[in-house]
Design an enzyme around this catalytic site. Structure first.
Site, PDB file in Angstrom:
ATOM      1  N   LYS A 110       0.841  -1.207   0.000  1.00  0.00           N
ATOM      2  CA  LYS A 110       0.000   0.000   0.000  1.00  0.00           C
ATOM      3  C   LYS A 110       0.873   1.253   0.000  1.00  0.00           C
ATOM      4  CE  LYS A 110      -4.315  -1.878   1.329  1.00  0.00           C
ATOM      5  NZ  LYS A 110      -4.539  -3.037   2.205  1.00  0.00           N
ATOM      6  N   LYS A 189      -3.607 -10.683  -8.998  1.00  0.00           N
ATOM      7  CA  LYS A 189      -4.474 -11.353  -8.012  1.00  0.00           C
ATOM      8  C   LYS A 189      -5.872 -10.735  -8.069  1.00  0.00           C
ATOM      9  CE  LYS A 189      -5.431 -10.268  -3.379  1.00  0.00           C
ATOM     10  NZ  LYS A 189      -6.353 -10.968  -2.510  1.00  0.00           N
ATOM     11  N   LYS A 192     -10.758  -6.822  -4.717  1.00  0.00           N
ATOM     12  CA  LYS A 192     -11.702  -5.702  -4.778  1.00  0.00           C
ATOM     13  C   LYS A 192     -10.977  -4.410  -5.113  1.00  0.00           C
ATOM     14  CE  LYS A 192     -13.600  -7.919  -1.013  1.00  0.00           C
ATOM     15  NZ  LYS A 192     -13.435  -7.920   0.434  1.00  0.00           N
TER      16      LYS A 192
HETATM   17  P1  ADP Z   1      -9.759  -8.401  -1.510  1.00  0.00           P
HETATM   18  O1  ADP Z   1      -8.316  -8.584  -1.866  1.00  0.00           O
HETATM   19  O2  ADP Z   1     -10.635  -8.597  -2.682  1.00  0.00           O
HETATM   20  O3  ADP Z   1     -10.029  -7.096  -0.786  1.00  0.00           O
HETATM   21  P2  ADP Z   1     -10.068  -9.588   1.089  1.00  0.00           P
HETATM   22  O4  ADP Z   1      -8.773  -9.024   1.530  1.00  0.00           O
HETATM   23  O5  ADP Z   1     -11.326  -9.009   1.672  1.00  0.00           O
HETATM   24  O6  ADP Z   1     -10.138  -9.559  -0.508  1.00  0.00           O
HETATM   25  O7  ADP Z   1     -10.045 -11.141   1.338  1.00  0.00           O
HETATM   26  C1  ADP Z   1     -11.020 -11.926   1.974  1.00  0.00           C
HETATM   27  C2  ADP Z   1     -10.554 -13.374   1.952  1.00  0.00           C
HETATM   28  O8  ADP Z   1     -10.529 -13.851   0.597  1.00  0.00           O
HETATM   29  C3  ADP Z   1      -9.132 -13.577   2.484  1.00  0.00           C
HETATM   30  O9  ADP Z   1      -9.049 -14.802   3.184  1.00  0.00           O
HETATM   31  C4  ADP Z   1      -8.291 -13.620   1.251  1.00  0.00           C
HETATM   32  O10 ADP Z   1      -7.097 -14.336   1.429  1.00  0.00           O
HETATM   33  C5  ADP Z   1      -9.226 -14.310   0.262  1.00  0.00           C
HETATM   34  N1  ADP Z   1      -8.919 -13.880  -1.112  1.00  0.00           N
HETATM   35  C6  ADP Z   1      -9.047 -12.636  -1.616  1.00  0.00           C
HETATM   36  N2  ADP Z   1      -8.678 -12.582  -2.900  1.00  0.00           N
HETATM   37  C7  ADP Z   1      -8.305 -13.851  -3.230  1.00  0.00           C
HETATM   38  C8  ADP Z   1      -7.814 -14.469  -4.425  1.00  0.00           C
HETATM   39  N3  ADP Z   1      -7.660 -13.757  -5.537  1.00  0.00           N
HETATM   40  N4  ADP Z   1      -7.513 -15.785  -4.404  1.00  0.00           N
HETATM   41  C9  ADP Z   1      -7.670 -16.503  -3.274  1.00  0.00           C
HETATM   42  N5  ADP Z   1      -8.132 -15.991  -2.104  1.00  0.00           N
HETATM   43  C10 ADP Z   1      -8.446 -14.682  -2.070  1.00  0.00           C
END
Ligand code: ADP
Ligand code: TRP
Length: 321
Positions: A110, A189, A192
């Site tokens: 970040k 990856k 969101k």
């Molecule tokens: P984002 O990166 O979309 O903001 P979060 O940080 O809210 O997602 O993640 C919520 C859960 O989903 C966590 O356990 C995270 O490791 C999993 N997760 C998020 N993106 C992925 C991905 N692309 N592949 C596998 N797991 C993911």
């Protein structure tokens, strides 16, 4: 066995969240005593609009219940209904070396993107450790991006136990290798924060547009395709389709005369099919919000009881009343 995981209410649920964390977590919940929660304190690090935070938190509650969380088995709650975690965060921050926090990948990423960090973002992993340790969780199902955060929680628990005696259970991350990091439509990856997601509860038109836009290599339709292990639509298809169907599709690609556009169409169809019952369930839940609020209220009660028990031990161990 105690199991805990959380998801930030920071945007719409996508298939990376579902296959990476939610589905494994829901499966694991059958094997022990699970605590799953909506990480709304954590979301304050990225959301400053109160209406947005409230609406997103309700969305996560609906998503989890629609995807099959059973609230009679699993303790399901809003993090901010268990404010004891903030007290534990403070106590843990005194056994947390600053360089460990400075080393956190997500924090460094970040900053590298130019974000001016506040103390909340910096101490995010301490709050996450408090979530885990306050329920004495042994297992933490997450995607790979959260692995380092769980390791930090282990370090904090170990440091505390060495300093004050055995209070905390040392948690282990549970990561499914096949979905550790699901790529998004642009190949990074799926997240969101990158606008490269395929949402689960969005409308079909939007999903079609996203899926048709997934990046692939430029081998022409006629070509027998190579390098299929890196093909994103196929990788996504394998998560949802039966192994037979997935093998069939892969064989068609390898034979040539079958293009990525066809795979994307198939992918849209299987995803729509797979999530149809969840979409229906979610629509029913939206009409019955009193039920959802009641689930969270009961979950908060159960989580509070466990949190109070741990905090009693913690306060005694460190010399607070
Ligand atoms: P984002 O990166 O979309 O903001 P979060 O940080 O809210 O997602 O993640 C919520 C859960 O989903 C966590 O356990 C995270 O490791 C999993 N997760 C998020 N993106 C992925 C991905 N692309 N592949 C596998 N797991 C993911
Ligand atoms: N940081 C996690 C994420 O962004 C969410 C989270 C907060 C969490 N507290 C947790 C995950 C405790 C597992 C355990 O996805």
């Amino acid at each position: 066995m105690r199991i805990l995981s959380g998801i930030q209410p920071s945007g719409k649920l996508h298939i990376g969240n579902y296959f990476g964390m939610m589905r494994p977590a829901l499966e694991l919940a059958q094997k022990g005593e699970a605590f799953y929660f909506i990480a709304d304190y954590h979301a304050l690090t990225s959301i400053s609009n109160p209406d947005e935070l409230r609406a997103n938190a309700l969305d996560v509650a609906l998503d989890f219940l629609a995807c099959g969380l059973d609230p009679s088995r699993t303790v399901f709650y809003r993090q901010s209904d268990v404010p004891q975690v903030t007290e534990l965060t403070w106590i843990l921050s005194n056994v947390t070396p600053v360089p460990m926090l400075e080393n956190a990948h997500s924090y460094k990423d970040k900053i590298a993107q130019g974000l001016k960090p506040n103390a909340g973002l910096f101490t995010y992993p301490v709050l996450m450790a408090a979530d885990i340790l306050i329920v004495q969780s042994e297992r933490v199902p997450v995607g790979k991006d959260q692995k380092q955060h769980v390791e930090m929680a282990r370090d904090m628990a170990g440091a505390f136990n060495r300093q004050y005696g055995e209070v905390f259970t040392i948690p282990d991350a549970v990561i499914r290798p096949e979905v550790a990091t699901l790529p998004g439509t642009d190949g990074r990856k799926m997240s969101k924060s990158y606008n490269n997601t395929i949402e689960i509860f969005g409308d079909e038109k939007a999903a079609r547009k996203k899926i048709m836009g997934i990046v692939t290599d430029s081998q022409p339709v006629e070509a027998p395709k190579t390098g299929l292990d890196k093909n994103i639509p196929l990788q996504m298809y394998k998560l949802v389709a039966t192994p037979d169907k997935a093998n069939e599709l892969q064989a068609k690609l390898a034979a040539g005369g079958f293009g990525y556009g066809e795979v994307k169409k198939e992918l849209l169809a299987v995803l729509m099919d797979h999530f149809a019952p969840f979409r229906k369930k979610r629509e029913e839940l939206v009409k019955n919000l009193d039920y959802v609020h009641e689930v969270l209220r009961k979950g908060a009660e159960r989580a509070n009881a466990v949190a109070d028990e741990t905090m009693g031990k913690v306060r005694k161990a460190v010399g607070l009343r």
